[in-house]
Design a protein around this motif. Sequence first.
Motif: not given
Length: 462
Positions: A242-247, A273-278, A284-289, A312-313
């Motif tokens: 939820l916190r990441d969704l708001r951001v 289906h087997g895809g990589p992290w995005h 100023h925040q960086t995320f991997e999804v 959140n990386v």
Amino acid sequence: MTHPDDRDRDWEVFAAAARGETPNHSNEKRYVRKDGSVIWVRLSAAFVRNAAGQPILTVAVCEDITERKAAEAAQRASEERYRSLLERAPIGIAVHDGERVLFVNPAGANLLGAESPAQIVGKSIIQFVHPDSRQMMAERVRRALNGEQNLPPVEYIFARLDGRSIDVEVTSAALNFYGKPTVQLTARDITERKRAEAERAQFVAQMQAQAQQISQILDTVPEGVLLLGEEGRVLLANPTGLRDLRVLADASVGDRLTHLGDLAIAQLLAAAHGGPWHELHAGHQTFEVIARPLALAQTEQSGGRWVVVIDNVTRDRNLRAELQQQERLAAVGQLAAGIAHDFNNILAIITLQGAMAIQTPYLPARVAERLTVITEQAEHATRLVQQILDFSRRAVLERRPLDLAALLRAQVDLLARTLPEYIEITLECGTDDYVVLADATRIQQMVMNLAVNARDAMPSGG
């Protein structure tokens, strides 16, 4: 006229009456009419006798009882059919008067652990009711005998002859049994159903407990977890999600997502289906999804469900950058240490030669003053080189009691000789002691930096 099948019995009854063995002749028999039809009659006859007691005349009354006989036959047939149904019924049926069992069918006897109804009939009804159910049954019997209709089914615990308890569902109703008010009950064994219900309830409780555990785990994991439904609608999310969704999307549970940060949802789910992290960026925040389908089967995008994990990386990236910066500084420090050693050797020669030159006889005062400045600056440079060496070795500052007034007076004299003439330097301090715990070289460097910055800020002097 008498039906052939009834003649023998009719003659026996008539002869017995004629002999005086019975006062009258009374008999029910069948007559065959002229048209061949058969009717039932009740024949009542009385004999007129002579003085010797011999019958000389018979007075008879004949009553047609065909309809009554037909009704009795129909009733017997109905009773036989009803009894047959009771005997063959797959559920237990019994009749009792609140105290004794008056009737029970084979299924009811088998339900109670008996081999035949004879083992049950005549016994106390309470004998077959578990103590936990007796009060409820007594109340139901009272209501039924008082004529209350439509009593709802209830669940009892019956006690079998073999001592085993079983769960039964019982329906009760008032019944006139051979002119006596009684209660008819039907009983169905629900022991297996109750066991299945208990197992199902236990299974549901286990599933709920597991779901609660999973929910607690999801609530405590550091990554955000989302469940997306049709058209990218958010169905579930843990607190981090939820916190990441708001951001990333300014969204919450129930909203339809089109983007997460700078990434389209369609692009994210297309690689589910087997895809990589995005990698996503929001401010100023960086995320991997990453996204994965909820089921193994290949589903259409509009009809499937996906689990999305958001990490959140930002902090990890900052720590990595700091580590890289520290590694670069360490490399620079090692390089500076090597240069400082070489530079320190050069300064040692300059300091030595300056000290020797000052001791030259008949040296002009102006030259001696300049040689003094050279020697002092060489020593100051030596201390600066020592700072570089300390930095490269991560050395601890050498703090000692320091007369700040004396150090500043020496620095002012040095600055007066090195700064341009249009810069005026003035030191104002009282007569008190200004002793501080500090590293002399760092203080000198600080004062030098302040003076140079002040010079640069006054191009026209001051």
